[in-house]
Write a protein that holds these residues in place. Structure first.
Motif, mmCIF file in Angstrom:
data_model
loop_
_atom_site.group_PDB
_atom_site.id
_atom_site.type_symbol
_atom_site.label_atom_id
_atom_site.label_comp_id
_atom_site.label_asym_id
_atom_site.label_seq_id
_atom_site.Cartn_x
_atom_site.Cartn_y
_atom_site.Cartn_z
ATOM 1 N N PHE A 81 13.091 3.362 -8.684
ATOM 2 C CA PHE A 81 12.003 2.790 -9.486
ATOM 3 C C PHE A 81 11.258 1.707 -8.708
ATOM 4 C CE2 PHE A 81 14.742 3.897 -13.377
ATOM 5 C CZ PHE A 81 14.174 5.157 -13.448
ATOM 6 N N THR A 82 12.020 0.888 -7.961
ATOM 7 C CA THR A 82 11.387 -0.175 -7.183
ATOM 8 C C THR A 82 10.505 0.398 -6.080
ATOM 9 O OG1 THR A 82 13.284 -1.628 -7.595
ATOM 10 C CG2 THR A 82 11.824 -2.243 -5.799
ATOM 11 N N SER A 83 10.981 1.476 -5.442
ATOM 12 C CA SER A 83 10.164 2.097 -4.384
ATOM 13 C C SER A 83 8.876 2.676 -4.966
ATOM 14 C CB SER A 83 10.970 3.179 -3.663
ATOM 15 O OG SER A 83 11.307 4.241 -4.557
ATOM 16 N N ASP A 84 8.963 3.250 -6.169
ATOM 17 C CA ASP A 84 7.752 3.778 -6.817
ATOM 18 C C ASP A 84 6.777 2.647 -7.121
ATOM 19 O OD1 ASP A 84 8.687 6.355 -6.713
ATOM 20 O OD2 ASP A 84 9.514 6.328 -8.745
ATOM 21 N N ALA A 85 7.306 1.526 -7.628
ATOM 22 C CA ALA A 85 6.445 0.389 -7.958
ATOM 23 C C ALA A 85 5.784 -0.176 -6.702
ATOM 24 C CB ALA A 85 7.258 -0.689 -8.665
ATOM 25 N N ALA A 86 6.553 -0.269 -5.604
ATOM 26 C CA ALA A 86 5.986 -0.786 -4.351
ATOM 27 C C ALA A 86 4.897 0.137 -3.839
ATOM 28 C CB ALA A 86 7.099 -0.928 -3.307
ATOM 29 N N ARG A 87 5.086 1.421 -3.966
ATOM 30 C CA ARG A 87 4.077 2.386 -3.507
ATOM 31 C C ARG A 87 2.783 2.242 -4.307
ATOM 32 N NH1 ARG A 87 4.794 9.002 -3.595
ATOM 33 N NH2 ARG A 87 2.820 9.502 -2.556
ATOM 34 N N ASP A 95 0.706 -8.181 -1.316
ATOM 35 C CA ASP A 95 1.748 -9.211 -1.375
ATOM 36 C C ASP A 95 2.834 -8.824 -2.378
ATOM 37 O OD1 ASP A 95 0.415 -10.697 0.495
ATOM 38 O OD2 ASP A 95 -0.639 -11.943 -0.989
ATOM 39 N N GLY A 96 2.436 -8.283 -3.517
ATOM 40 C CA GLY A 96 3.414 -7.848 -4.510
ATOM 41 C C GLY A 96 4.258 -6.696 -3.998
ATOM 42 N N ALA A 97 3.598 -5.776 -3.278
ATOM 43 C CA ALA A 97 4.333 -4.650 -2.704
ATOM 44 C C ALA A 97 5.335 -5.137 -1.667
ATOM 45 C CB ALA A 97 3.359 -3.658 -2.074
ATOM 46 N N ASP A 98 4.916 -6.146 -0.877
ATOM 47 C CA ASP A 98 5.823 -6.692 0.132
ATOM 48 C C ASP A 98 7.041 -7.337 -0.522
ATOM 49 O OD1 ASP A 98 6.264 -7.448 3.033
ATOM 50 O OD2 ASP A 98 6.289 -9.437 2.108
ATOM 51 N N GLU A 99 6.837 -8.034 -1.612
ATOM 52 C CA GLU A 99 7.956 -8.661 -2.321
ATOM 53 C C GLU A 99 8.910 -7.602 -2.885
ATOM 54 O OE1 GLU A 99 10.515 -11.410 -3.888
ATOM 55 O OE2 GLU A 99 8.854 -11.685 -2.457
ATOM 56 N N LEU A 100 8.343 -6.530 -3.426
ATOM 57 C CA LEU A 100 9.174 -5.445 -3.946
ATOM 58 C C LEU A 100 9.978 -4.784 -2.823
ATOM 59 C CD1 LEU A 100 6.816 -3.722 -6.552
ATOM 60 C CD2 LEU A 100 8.866 -5.091 -7.010
ATOM 61 N N ARG A 102 11.051 -6.270 -0.127
ATOM 62 C CA ARG A 102 12.169 -7.162 0.207
ATOM 63 C C ARG A 102 13.303 -6.994 -0.797
ATOM 64 N NH1 ARG A 102 8.093 -10.953 1.955
ATOM 65 N NH2 ARG A 102 8.005 -11.831 -0.151
ATOM 66 N N MET A 103 12.940 -6.876 -2.071
ATOM 67 C CA MET A 103 13.954 -6.643 -3.106
ATOM 68 C C MET A 103 14.640 -5.292 -2.887
ATOM 69 S SD MET A 103 11.873 -7.960 -6.482
ATOM 70 C CE MET A 103 13.093 -7.210 -7.554
ATOM 71 N N LEU A 104 13.820 -4.295 -2.488
ATOM 72 C CA LEU A 104 14.356 -2.955 -2.259
ATOM 73 C C LEU A 104 15.383 -2.970 -1.140
ATOM 74 C CD1 LEU A 104 14.150 0.057 -2.974
ATOM 75 C CD2 LEU A 104 12.337 0.245 -1.261
ATOM 76 N N ARG A 105 15.085 -3.697 -0.056
ATOM 77 C CA ARG A 105 16.027 -3.763 1.057
ATOM 78 C C ARG A 105 17.335 -4.431 0.629
ATOM 79 N NH1 ARG A 105 18.290 -6.361 5.138
ATOM 80 N NH2 ARG A 105 18.354 -5.336 7.191
ATOM 81 N N ALA A 106 17.234 -5.494 -0.162
ATOM 82 C CA ALA A 106 18.436 -6.178 -0.636
ATOM 83 C C ALA A 106 19.290 -5.249 -1.494
ATOM 84 C CB ALA A 106 18.058 -7.435 -1.421
ATOM 85 N N GLU A 107 18.640 -4.463 -2.343
ATOM 86 C CA GLU A 107 19.365 -3.516 -3.179
ATOM 87 C C GLU A 107 20.022 -2.428 -2.334
ATOM 88 O OE1 GLU A 107 19.982 -3.214 -6.643
ATOM 89 O OE2 GLU A 107 19.529 -5.339 -6.407
#
Length: 261
Positions: A81-87, A95-100, A102-107
């Motif tokens: 879901f996070t990857s879809d939102a970042a896309r 900037d929002g995509a970049d933050e997502l 970073r969250m995606l990598r942590a997950e």
């Protein structure tokens, strides 16, 4: 005649003792009956062992299913879901995509740790990569005493240690790891010794520490209270048809396991 079995023979009416012929028949029949009883007992033990094995496998599958369903599954779904939102935000909100991302990598890092935990629960990867002795030596590098100092562990193994069955290797590794953990956690000993030896058709595992100070002034050894760790080590040995002996000695604590191969 056989363990926990007794053959009772009655006399014929009017006879005061067995005839020579009856004795000869009994001499021939008794060993055969004993073997039959022993075979029946072994078959019963085999069925019981098979049932325990099936139950253990089913329980392990249930645990893995629960861990995958409740832990890794939702985490991977969240990553999707996070990857879809970042896309969706790549062009409108970089900037929002970049933050997502970073969250995606942590997950993803957490998911990888979860997968490694599941793999380790089934069989420590180091056993396949380094073998039993190498895996133990690698594990010992990071051990610490209760005061935070390095725990010095000597692993003494026969040079010609043969290739061990996977179940024996796994049990030996986990017994030694648990025993060394207890040394660091519950004793004042700065060192411990691990010994691995082939004894006939079994692997003999020994873990000893040098905390003789745990003995009382009168020289009597304190009692060990069986906790989860000791119970786990005992169960691993018994599951293989082996034995586990633990307790204090004049030189310190000892854990000895005999694991049939």
């Amino acid at each position: 005649m056989a363990r926990d079995a007794e053959l009772v023979v009655g006399l014929r009416a009017g006879d005061l003792s067995l005839s020579r012929g009856d004795e000869q028949v009994l001499d021939l029949a008794a060993p055969l009956l004993a073997q039959a009883l022993r075979v029946r007992a072994l078959v019963a033990e085999l069925h019981a062992s098979r049932e325990e094995t099936v139950a253990a496998i089913a329980e392990e599958r249930r645990r893995l299913r629960r861990d995958l369903h409740d832990g890794l599954g939702p985490r991977l779904s969240g990553i999707a879901f996070t990857s879809d939102a970042a896309r969706n935000l790549v062009h409108t909100d970089p900037d929002g995509a970049d933050e997502l991302l970073r969250m995606l990598r942590a997950e993803m890092v957490t998911a990888i740790e979860d997968i490694r935990g599941l793999v380790y629960a089934m069989r420590p990867p180091a056993l396949d990569e380094l073998g039993l002795v190498g895996a133990l030596r690698q594990h010992c590098v990071a051990l610490r005493t209760a005061r935070g100092a390095p725990l010095k562990v000597s692993v003494d193994a026969a040079v010609d240690l043969p290739t061990l069955p996977a179940a024996v290797e796994d049990a030996a590794y986990r017994i030694v790891v648990e025993a060394l953990t207890n040394v660091g956690r519950h004793t004042a000993s700065p060192e411990a010794t691990v010994s691995l030896r082939i004894d006939g058709s079994a692997l003999r595992v020994s873990v000893r520490d040098g905390d003789g100070a745990r003995l009382r002034i009168d020289g009597a050894a304190p009692r060990w209270t069986a906790g989860v760790g000791l119970s786990s080590m005992h169960d691993r040995a018994v599951d293989l048809g082996g034995t586990l002996t633990t307790g204090p000695s004049s030189a310190g604590g000892r854990v000895e396991a005999v694991l049939p191969m």
